[in-house]
Design a protein around this motif. Structure first.
Motif, PDB file in Angstrom:
ATOM      1  N   VAL A  51      -1.448  40.779  42.876  1.00 21.59           N
ATOM      2  CA  VAL A  51      -0.266  41.485  42.387  1.00 21.59           C
ATOM      3  C   VAL A  51      -0.750  42.268  41.166  1.00 21.59           C
ATOM      4  N   PHE A  52      -0.861  43.600  41.302  1.00 21.20           N
ATOM      5  CA  PHE A  52      -1.421  44.375  40.198  1.00 21.20           C
ATOM      6  C   PHE A  52      -0.830  45.780  40.141  1.00 21.20           C
ATOM      7  N   LEU A  53      -0.901  46.347  38.938  1.00 23.49           N
ATOM      8  CA  LEU A  53      -0.472  47.729  38.667  1.00 23.49           C
ATOM      9  C   LEU A  53       0.999  47.968  39.006  1.00 23.49           C
ATOM     10  N   ASN A  54       1.867  47.013  38.649  1.00 22.03           N
ATOM     11  CA  ASN A  54       3.297  47.153  38.873  1.00 22.03           C
ATOM     12  C   ASN A  54       4.020  47.332  37.543  1.00 22.03           C
ATOM     13  N   ARG A  55       5.131  48.021  37.582  1.00 24.19           N
ATOM     14  CA  ARG A  55       6.044  48.132  36.438  1.00 24.19           C
ATOM     15  C   ARG A  55       7.334  47.438  36.864  1.00 24.19           C
ATOM     16  N   ILE A  56       7.641  46.315  36.211  1.00 24.34           N
ATOM     17  CA  ILE A  56       8.754  45.465  36.634  1.00 24.34           C
ATOM     18  C   ILE A  56       9.725  45.279  35.481  1.00 24.34           C
ATOM     19  N   GLN A  57      10.999  45.465  35.766  1.00 20.18           N
ATOM     20  CA  GLN A  57      12.076  45.141  34.829  1.00 20.18           C
ATOM     21  C   GLN A  57      13.004  44.192  35.560  1.00 20.18           C
ATOM     22  N   SER A  58      13.177  42.993  35.020  1.00 22.88           N
ATOM     23  CA  SER A  58      13.904  41.948  35.728  1.00 22.88           C
ATOM     24  C   SER A  58      14.746  41.144  34.751  1.00 22.88           C
ATOM     25  N   ARG A  59      15.814  40.568  35.259  1.00 25.17           N
ATOM     26  CA  ARG A  59      16.722  39.803  34.405  1.00 25.17           C
ATOM     27  C   ARG A  59      16.200  38.406  34.081  1.00 25.17           C
ATOM     28  N   PHE A  60      15.610  37.711  35.059  1.00 25.10           N
ATOM     29  CA  PHE A  60      15.170  36.333  34.847  1.00 25.10           C
ATOM     30  C   PHE A  60      13.651  36.169  34.860  1.00 25.10           C
ATOM     31  N   ILE A  61      13.023  36.551  35.964  1.00 28.21           N
ATOM     32  CA  ILE A  61      11.590  36.344  36.149  1.00 28.21           C
ATOM     33  C   ILE A  61      10.976  37.653  36.623  1.00 28.21           C
ATOM     34  N   GLY A  62       9.899  38.083  35.961  1.00 26.42           N
ATOM     35  CA  GLY A  62       9.192  39.275  36.415  1.00 26.42           C
ATOM     36  C   GLY A  62       8.405  38.997  37.679  1.00 26.42           C
ATOM     37  N   ILE A  63       7.495  38.011  37.623  1.00 33.85           N
ATOM     38  CA  ILE A  63       6.689  37.607  38.780  1.00 33.85           C
ATOM     39  C   ILE A  63       6.726  36.089  38.858  1.00 33.85           C
ATOM     40  N   ARG A  64       7.086  35.564  40.020  1.00 35.98           N
ATOM     41  CA  ARG A  64       7.060  34.114  40.232  1.00 35.98           C
ATOM     42  C   ARG A  64       6.077  33.788  41.342  1.00 35.98           C
ATOM     43  N   LEU A  65       5.152  32.891  41.010  1.00 34.01           N
ATOM     44  CA  LEU A  65       4.200  32.357  41.979  1.00 34.01           C
ATOM     45  C   LEU A  65       4.559  30.896  42.200  1.00 34.01           C
ATOM     46  N   GLY A  66       4.788  30.511  43.451  1.00 31.60           N
ATOM     47  CA  GLY A  66       5.145  29.130  43.693  1.00 31.60           C
ATOM     48  C   GLY A  66       4.831  28.684  45.103  1.00 31.60           C
ATOM     49  N   GLN A  67       4.261  27.517  45.226  1.00 28.66           N
ATOM     50  CA  GLN A  67       3.996  26.853  46.497  1.00 28.66           C
ATOM     51  C   GLN A  67       3.067  27.665  47.396  1.00 28.66           C
ATOM     52  N   ASN A  68       2.101  28.339  46.788  1.00 28.78           N
ATOM     53  CA  ASN A  68       1.089  29.067  47.548  1.00 28.78           C
ATOM     54  C   ASN A  68      -0.179  28.240  47.742  1.00 28.78           C
ATOM     55  N   ASP A  69      -0.244  27.064  47.148  1.00 27.75           N
ATOM     56  CA  ASP A  69      -1.444  26.267  47.221  1.00 27.75           C
ATOM     57  C   ASP A  69      -1.587  25.615  48.602  1.00 27.75           C
ATOM     58  N   PRO A  70      -2.777  25.601  49.153  1.00 28.16           N
ATOM     59  CA  PRO A  70      -3.996  26.152  48.581  1.00 28.16           C
ATOM     60  C   PRO A  70      -4.210  27.610  49.016  1.00 28.16           C
ATOM     61  N   ALA A  71      -3.958  28.523  48.131  1.00 26.87           N
ATOM     62  CA  ALA A  71      -4.275  29.934  48.391  1.00 26.87           C
ATOM     63  C   ALA A  71      -5.778  30.127  48.208  1.00 26.87           C
ATOM     64  N   THR A  72      -6.345  31.071  48.907  1.00 19.51           N
ATOM     65  CA  THR A  72      -7.771  31.355  48.779  1.00 19.51           C
ATOM     66  C   THR A  72      -8.065  31.922  47.396  1.00 19.51           C
ATOM     67  N   ASN A  73      -7.210  32.825  46.932  1.00 20.36           N
ATOM     68  CA  ASN A  73      -7.398  33.459  45.628  1.00 20.36           C
ATOM     69  C   ASN A  73      -6.080  34.092  45.218  1.00 20.36           C
ATOM     70  N   ILE A  74      -5.672  33.908  43.950  1.00 24.34           N
ATOM     71  CA  ILE A  74      -4.477  34.553  43.416  1.00 24.34           C
ATOM     72  C   ILE A  74      -4.880  35.287  42.145  1.00 24.34           C
ATOM     73  N   VAL A  75      -4.612  36.584  42.097  1.00 20.27           N
ATOM     74  CA  VAL A  75      -4.891  37.389  40.909  1.00 20.27           C
ATOM     75  C   VAL A  75      -3.633  38.185  40.577  1.00 20.27           C
ATOM     76  N   VAL A  76      -3.169  38.046  39.335  1.00 17.37           N
ATOM     77  CA  VAL A  76      -2.045  38.829  38.817  1.00 17.37           C
ATOM     78  C   VAL A  76      -2.585  39.561  37.596  1.00 17.37           C
ATOM     79  N   GLU A  77      -2.686  40.904  37.698  1.00 13.39           N
ATOM     80  CA  GLU A  77      -3.298  41.636  36.598  1.00 13.39           C
ATOM     81  C   GLU A  77      -2.729  43.048  36.473  1.00 13.39           C
ATOM     82  N   LEU A  78      -2.815  43.554  35.250  1.00 14.47           N
ATOM     83  CA  LEU A  78      -2.475  44.939  34.926  1.00 14.47           C
ATOM     84  C   LEU A  78      -1.026  45.290  35.281  1.00 14.47           C
ATOM     85  N   ASN A  79      -0.119  44.330  35.119  1.00 14.17           N
ATOM     86  CA  ASN A  79       1.302  44.572  35.341  1.00 14.17           C
ATOM     87  C   ASN A  79       1.990  44.805  34.002  1.00 14.17           C
TER      88      ASN A  79
END
Length: 125
Positions: free
Chosen positions: A21-49
């Motif tokens: 999840v990268f290079l996004n412009r987010i305006q949100s009331r509660f949560i901008g980005i939520r990561l949950g119950q993805n385990d075991p994901a191979t790789n998770i990267v959240v950057e440049l948001n």
């Protein structure tokens, strides 16, 4: 302000996948980005948001720019180089039960000192 989403991005149940999840412009009331119950994901990267939790009439409980609820110990998650501005929320980044998560080089701006609780909150990590 009345049309602001409660969540910008919700990413759940993506086991055994590479997630970016990268290079996004987010305006949100509660949560901008939520990561949950993805385990075991191979790789998770959240950057440049660029994430903003804008000023509202009252503090939004349990709100955060990035909310992580992963137990991805075998394949660590990376949360880096994000800009998070919180007006009515409580945390810039919140990680709960998130083993193997690396949080680094994020710019977090808290603008409501009466209601902001912490730039980064780690719970059972």
């Amino acid at each position: 302000m009345t049309n602001i989403l409660q969540f910008g991005v919700i990413l759940r149940f993506s086991q055994n996948r590479t997630i970016s999840v990268f290079l996004n412009r987010i305006q949100s009331r509660f949560i901008g980005i939520r990561l949950g119950q993805n385990d075991p994901a191979t790789n998770i990267v959240v950057e440049l948001n660029n994430i903003t939790i804008p000023p509202l009439m009252s503090t939004t409980p349990e709100s955060a720019g990035i909310d992580i609820r992963e137990g991805n110990a075998t394949n660590p998650s990376m949360i880096r180089d994000n800009t998070i501005t919180v007006f009515s929320g409580q945390w810039g980044i919140r990680a709960s039960n998130s083993t193997g998560t690396e949080i680094r080089s994020n710019d977090i701006f808290l603008n409501d000192f009466a209601n902001n609780l912490a730039g980064i909150r780690l719970e059972s990590c």
